[in-house]
Design an enzyme around this catalytic site. Structure first.
Site, PDB file in Angstrom:
ATOM      1  N   VAL A 160      -4.741  15.664   6.223  1.00  0.00           N
ATOM      2  CA  VAL A 160      -5.849  15.918   7.153  1.00  0.00           C
ATOM      3  C   VAL A 160      -5.266  15.860   8.561  1.00  0.00           C
ATOM      4  O   VAL A 160      -4.531  14.928   8.901  1.00  0.00           O
ATOM      5  CB  VAL A 160      -6.977  14.879   6.988  1.00  0.00           C
ATOM      6  CG1 VAL A 160      -8.130  15.172   7.941  1.00  0.00           C
ATOM      7  CG2 VAL A 160      -7.472  14.887   5.536  1.00  0.00           C
ATOM      8  N   HIS A 196      -8.076   9.056   5.407  1.00  0.00           N
ATOM      9  CA  HIS A 196      -8.465   8.160   4.318  1.00  0.00           C
ATOM     10  C   HIS A 196      -9.878   8.503   3.825  1.00  0.00           C
ATOM     11  O   HIS A 196     -10.154   8.459   2.627  1.00  0.00           O
ATOM     12  CB  HIS A 196      -8.510   6.703   4.795  1.00  0.00           C
ATOM     13  CG  HIS A 196      -7.181   6.132   5.187  1.00  0.00           C
ATOM     14  ND1 HIS A 196      -6.847   5.839   6.482  1.00  0.00           N
ATOM     15  CD2 HIS A 196      -6.116   5.772   4.435  1.00  0.00           C
ATOM     16  CE1 HIS A 196      -5.635   5.322   6.516  1.00  0.00           C
ATOM     17  NE2 HIS A 196      -5.160   5.271   5.299  1.00  0.00           N
ATOM     18  N   GLN A 241       6.572  -3.777   1.410  1.00  0.00           N
ATOM     19  CA  GLN A 241       7.034  -2.402   1.654  1.00  0.00           C
ATOM     20  C   GLN A 241       7.505  -2.178   3.082  1.00  0.00           C
ATOM     21  O   GLN A 241       7.869  -1.068   3.446  1.00  0.00           O
ATOM     22  CB  GLN A 241       5.945  -1.395   1.270  1.00  0.00           C
ATOM     23  CG  GLN A 241       4.743  -1.341   2.190  1.00  0.00           C
ATOM     24  CD  GLN A 241       3.664  -0.441   1.622  1.00  0.00           C
ATOM     25  OE1 GLN A 241       2.976  -0.778   0.661  1.00  0.00           O
ATOM     26  NE2 GLN A 241       3.494   0.736   2.209  1.00  0.00           N
TER      27      GLN A 241
HETATM   28  O1  PAF Z   1       0.067   4.787   1.625  1.00  0.00           O
HETATM   29  C1  PAF Z   1      -0.266   3.615   1.862  1.00  0.00           C
HETATM   30  O2  PAF Z   1      -1.145   3.328   2.672  1.00  0.00           O
HETATM   31  C2  PAF Z   1       0.460   2.500   1.129  1.00  0.00           C
HETATM   32  O3  PAF Z   1       1.808   2.786   0.962  1.00  0.00           O
HETATM   33  C3  PAF Z   1      -0.203   2.104  -0.190  1.00  0.00           C
HETATM   34  C4  PAF Z   1      -0.151   3.249  -1.195  1.00  0.00           C
HETATM   35  C5  PAF Z   1      -1.650   1.699   0.042  1.00  0.00           C
HETATM   36  C6  PAF Z   1       0.531   0.915  -0.814  1.00  0.00           C
HETATM   37  O4  PAF Z   1       0.512  -0.194   0.024  1.00  0.00           O
END
Ligand code: PAF
Length: 280
Positions: free
Chosen positions: A176, A37, A61
């Site tokens: 990464v 990140h 999700q």
């Molecule tokens: O990749 C992620 O961490 C998630 O799917 C995202 C893009 C932040 C959406 O919740």
């Protein structure tokens, strides 16, 4: 760095920046941040005037509610890392802020979400599209950064951005890896010491398969990867496919596309990890 929890406050800050013609970059995350990140954030800081990072564990999700409950949450450590990387605003809303009412929108991605993660995690990409579109509406960035580890997600986000006419440049960023090759993931923190050693074979096998590409046809290579992972202690393959990097459809010959990617989902104990490798 400022931490903001409401859309209204976020937009007040960003509108001021936009009036000054500042370029806004955005990195959406679910927190539990790692170096993968941070590479996105550093690039966002370098390429924009203002960097916004969202931290939101998006319930829509997660097709497996247990996975949602177990998802690691480390807000203090996340903010420390973000401040060190030069982030300007952390947007960390509540579920009520993002979903004042249930989101019933159904997105259509053609064949892109009918394969791989889409098959094994029903509704996952619809949930991703719901939250990313809400975040895009809230932040209205010029550029948004996504990691290539979630290769299918990147294709879905590109398609959503195109279909909804968002004037946002989607910037893909390379995977990464840990020094031993394991792709960085928030889920790696759920691996015990034994599993952590076993998990490294996923990237090891994918990298070896790249060398075998000259000797094996696509089907033989797929079988080799699946067998090698299943024979590796502690690992169980959920899927491995070799796909056209644009359409995500399976290919049958190495000549089928100029972008070919091998995508895998593997269980290491009860931790589900994904990884991918570019063959061409
Ligand atoms: O990749 C992620 O961490 C998630 O799917 C995202 C893009 C932040 C959406 O919740």
């Amino acid at each position: 760095m400022e931490i903001i929890s409401t859309i209204r406050e976020l937009q007040e800050r960003l509108n001021t920046r936009k009036r000054e013609n500042k370029i806004i970059g955005f990195v959406p995350t679910m927190g539990a941040l790692h170096q993968g990140h941070i590479e996105l954030v550093k690039r966002c800081v370098a390429e924009n005037d203002t960097c916004v990072v969202s931290i939101f564990v998006n319930p829509t999700q997660f097709n497996d509610k247990n996975d949602l409950l177990k998802y690691p949450r480390t807000p203090d450590a996340d903010c420390e890392l973000l401040a060190g990387a030069g982030c300007n605003y952390v947007f960390s809303p509540s579920v009520e802020e993002m979903y004042p009412e249930p989101d019933s929108r159904q997105f259509e991605f053609g064949t892109l979400d009918k394969v791989m993660e889409g098959l094994f995690r029903p509704g996952h990409f619809n949930g991703v599209a719901q939250i990313v579109s809400k975040l895009f509406d809230a932040v209205r960035p010029d550029k948004a950064y996504f990691g290539e580890k979630d290769f299918q997600q990147l294709a879905i986000i590109r398609e959503m951005t195109r279909k909804m006419n968002y004037p946002i440049e989607i910037i893909p960023c390379p995977i990464v890896r840990e020094p031993d090759g394991l792709a960085m993931s928030s889920r790696n923190t759920r691996l015990n010491n034994e599993q952590r050693k076993e998990a490294v074979e996923i990237s090891g096998i994918l990298h070896k398969s790249k060398k075998l590409k000259e000797q094996l046809n696509v089907e033989e290579l797929k079988q080799w990867v699946i067998t090698s992972i299943n024979e590796s202690p502690g690992l169980k393959i959920e899927y491995f496919d070799v796909v056209n990097g644009y359409t995500l459809q399976s290919i049958s010959s190495w000549e089928d596309s100029d972008s070919i990617v091998g995508c895998a989902a593997v269980f290491c104990g009860n931790v589900r990890l994904i990884d991918n490798i570019q063959y061409g």
